[in-house]
Design an enzyme around this catalytic site. Structure first.
Site, PDB file in Angstrom:
ATOM      1  N   ASP A 203       0.802  -1.220   0.000  1.00  0.00           N
ATOM      2  CA  ASP A 203       0.000   0.000   0.000  1.00  0.00           C
ATOM      3  C   ASP A 203       0.835   1.271   0.000  1.00  0.00           C
ATOM      4  O   ASP A 203       0.393   2.300  -0.511  1.00  0.00           O
ATOM      5  CB  ASP A 203      -1.002   0.000   1.148  1.00  0.00           C
TER       6      ASP A 203
ATOM      7  N   ASP B  11       3.692   1.891  13.414  1.00  0.00           N
ATOM      8  CA  ASP B  11       3.005   0.630  13.672  1.00  0.00           C
ATOM      9  C   ASP B  11       3.785  -0.327  14.572  1.00  0.00           C
ATOM     10  O   ASP B  11       3.237  -0.900  15.495  1.00  0.00           O
ATOM     11  CB  ASP B  11       2.647  -0.100  12.370  1.00  0.00           C
TER      12      ASP B  11
END
Length: 729
Positions: free
Chosen positions: A64, A448
């Site tokens: 992505d 993350d």
């Protein structure tokens, strides 16, 4: 039909391990570099996987925010194929779709565009992605938007492979009849899709071909359930198939040779917006009737279905993945050998039919006894040459099964880490201190995953050295003892330190202000930490005993940037209120040296050289050799980021690395933005990357390796930590 912009050449894409010729500046020599990555093992969302049906071992993945990769059989690893996209084209590094040519396997296509606010592009290659041609679109793609895990919007016609289709999010269906060189909108295609999620159009979700009849099928996100369309005349006319599962969307579809289409439905397009319900359907292409074949295996599934794939060697065998089924074991994977009449699953409420092998990337256990199967599993593909191998992407990495056909037999299916070469972390910063076999070679922080202590930059970290504590905001370590480190995080445990190389981390329970995140640095011996809160009014504090006691850093105002001298544990430096400050009492008090620096200046101290500190802010860097009493402006380059590595010769000045350019008045032949190094204290510079190695969206953080001359590390937003080694080292 309407033509779009002209087709343009794109420079050759970067191949992992490829060589890049550097460009000398002001007397600097040309330097050849070999590029790889600090090994982590994925770290981001794999949104699509495609195997080529005619060349064994050929596969591609899309991500992505981190570009596309091709599997290299000779190296037994994935290699990046979109590194020729640079900072000016950062939005193109998110890949909306990828297609491999089943007739001429050397051909591959990629639809590029991370966010829909900027125009996308379609890339076409006839050499496996080594070089690309580019067609600019006048609308956006959504490689990192809602629905990024749907099926492949790009597809090559297996009968006439010069024809390639692309389904857009907002502008309907497009077609190229010349191997992707030019594209036209298919005006006859009846819909553009009317379902929006998080403000993003989902549009056309996939294109598939009937291997028996040659018809082309297109799936669009239509709220009335009329989501499947067929053309039997090359896209000139279209038939709308009956509505099915209104309120759900067929995120992916596959077509068997026996006249059935199998579809995975969810009531959202995922992954950010969780589907609450889903179904799996079989469409009889001749009768044009749908049948429900949703797996019911006793796993108490909820949510939808994300990915579906077909066994090329057994056309009634299909594999489908759950989506937003937040079982502690991970999303489930189901396999049917009879077209969906019966199913086997990796787990049920009472059975566990798999084992995870993440020995090559142990951090993926994430503190568990066994790694999770993974989540966001929309990308799934069966190897057309090996029915035992299904590959699937997760939000963190890529996995493949070893013995899928054993599912349901009582023999557990082994699932292995399969992301060697794929690095998709969004990296914020890293520090690379002196090291030996007992000390980390690097500390890093990223989105993350928080960050890692890397004992060996060529091997993915183990779980013990995985920080996994919120969104990190800064990292530092003691230069005289690399086992001592500190990082800040936007979590309840916001200030953390280690004295054993990151094997264990302690968090400081009592802070002088209620604040999360912020910024921290550590003295050269690791005994003192200076912490600046994230609050707007936050002023720096120091602790000499890991938070037992705290003191104001006298003399500094709010927002000050503080670093430690790399040799003298008592010395610290700071930029505050437009002036340079120094402390020689361990950070208790700071005094202005009289030197003027802008508040946005970044400071870097030099290992092995007490009192040496450099400053940069995007233009000419400055350096001081007397603790900031005086500064010399270096007018040979502009630096957006600056760091140091091992010297060329023992005892010499450290090698300087910058992210910047050589567009300076004294240089009549500048080479522009890039990665540069200097082995003579900034007198001359050599550009060490080239136009084939631009690495997408580079983050302004760079450092050299403290022990290996010529080795450089720099951060990216989506391509992990890029590592470069001089080819002749």
């Amino acid at each position: 039909m309407r033509k779009s912009k002209a087709f343009a050449m794109l420079l050759s894409a970067a191949i992992l391990g490829g060589s890049a010729a550097g460009c000398g500046m002001g007397g600097g020599d040309s330097v050849d570099y070999v590029w790889s990555n600090v090994a982590i093992g994925g770290g981001g969302y794999i949104t699509g996987i495609v195997y080529n049906p005619s060349e064994e071992g050929l596969a591609y993945v899309r991500t992505d925010i981190g570009g596309a990769y091709r599997f290299d059989k000779a190296q037994d690893r994935w290699v990046p194929i979109t590194d020729s996209l640079g900072g000016d084209e950062w939005n193109l590094i998110g890949i909306e779709s990828i297609a491999t040519d089943p007739v001429e396997p050397n051909r591959v296509y990629a639809a590029c565009g991370t966010y829909m606010g900027e125009n996308g592009a379609i890339l076409a290659s006839d050499d496996y992605g080594a070089t690309w041609k580019r067609f600019d679109l006048d609308f956006g793609c959504g490689g990192n938007c809602s629905g990024r895990g749907v099926g492949e919007r790009l597809k090559v016609d297996p009968v006439n492979n010069n024809n390639v289709y692309f389904g857009s999010r907002t502008r309907g269906l497009w077609k190229s009849e010349d191997y992707g060189e030019t594209w036209e909108k298919v005006e006859s295609f009846p819909v553009a899709g009317d379902y929006y999620q998080e403000g993003n159009a989902i549009g056309v979700m996939w294109v598939e071909f009937d291997p028996a009849a040659g018809d082309v099928y297109v799936g669009a996100a239509m709220m009335n359930g009329e989501c499947v369309y067929r053309s039997s005349d090359g896209g000139r006319t279209w038939e709308t198939l009956p509505a099915n599962n209104a309120g759900m969307y067929p995120l992916q579809a596959v077509i068997s040779e026996n006249g059935h289409m199998y579809l995975a439905y969810s009531d959202t397009a995922g992954p950010n917006t969780d589907p609450k319900n889903g179904a799996v359907s079989a469409l009889d292409l001749k009768a044009k009737t749908f049948g429900d074949i949703t797996p019911n295996v006793g796993d108490v599934r909820y949510g939808g279905f994300g990915g579906i794939t077909l066994d090329n060697q057994a056309q009634d065998t299909i594999v489908v993945t759950s989506l937003s089924f937040w079982d502690d074991r991970g999303h489930n994977i189901y396999r049917s050998e009879d077209g969906g009449r019966s199913w086997s699953a990796l787990y049920t409420k009472t059975e566990k039919n798999y084992t995870m092998d993440v020995s090559e990337a142990d951090w993926l256990t994430w503190g568990r006894d066994e790694a999770s199967i993974g989540w966001w599993t929309a990308a799934v593909a069966l190897d057309p040459f090996n029915s035992d191998r299904v590959s699937y992407g997760t939000g963190a990495t890529l996995y493949s099964t070893v013995n899928l056909t054993d599912l349901g037999s009582g023999t557990p299916v082994t699932i292995e880490f399969d992301a060697k070469g794929i690095e998709e972390t969004a990296v914020f910063d890293m520090v690379a201190p002196p090291y030996d076999e007992t000390k980390p070679q690097m500390y890093s922080i990223m989105g993350d995953l928080t960050g890692f202590a890397h004992m060996d930059v060529t091997v993915p970290p183990d779980d013990a050295h995985f920080m996994k504590n919120g969104n990190a905001t800064s990292v530092d370590c003691a230069w005289l003892d690399g086992n001592c480190g500190v990082y800040t995080s936007e979590a309840k445990k916001s200030l953390n330190y280690t004295t054993d190389g990151g094997a264990t981390w302690e968090y400081i329970r009592r802070l002088p202000e209620k604040s999360q995140g912020g910024y921290a640095c550590m003295s050269a011996d690791g005994k003192t930490i200076i912490w600046r809160p994230s609050t707007l009014s936050g002023k720096p504090y120091m602790t000499p005993d890991y938070g037992e006691t705290w003191y104001n850093c006298e003399g500094l105002s709010m927002g000050a940037t503080v670093i430690a001298d790399r040799e003298n544990p008592k010395k610290f430096y700071a930029v505050s209120s437009g002036s340079f400050f120094a402390s020689d009492d361990g950070g208790y008090s700071f005094k202005s040296t009289g030197a003027i620096l802008t508040d946005n200046s970044k400071l870097v101290a030099v290992g092995g050289h007490e009192g040496h500190v450099w400053a940069y802010n995007g233009s000419y860097p400055m350096y001081s050799e007397d603790g900031g009493e005086t500064f010399t402006v270096l007018k040979t380059a502009n630096a957006k980021a600056l760091g140091f590595g091992a010297p060329e010769k023992a005892g010499g000045y450290p090698t300087i690395y910058i992210i910047g350019n050589d567009n300076v008045e004294s240089n009549s032949t500048p080479h522009g933005d890039g990665i540069y190094r200097s082995t003579d204290k900034g007198k001359t510079w050599s550009r060490i990357n080239d136009e084939s190695h631009l690495f997408g969206n580079i983050t302004p953080s760079i450092t050299g390796d403290s022990e290996v001359f010529g080795r450089v590390y720099f951060a990216t937003n989506g391509r992990g930590i890029v590592m470069g080694d001089a080819a002749d080292k």
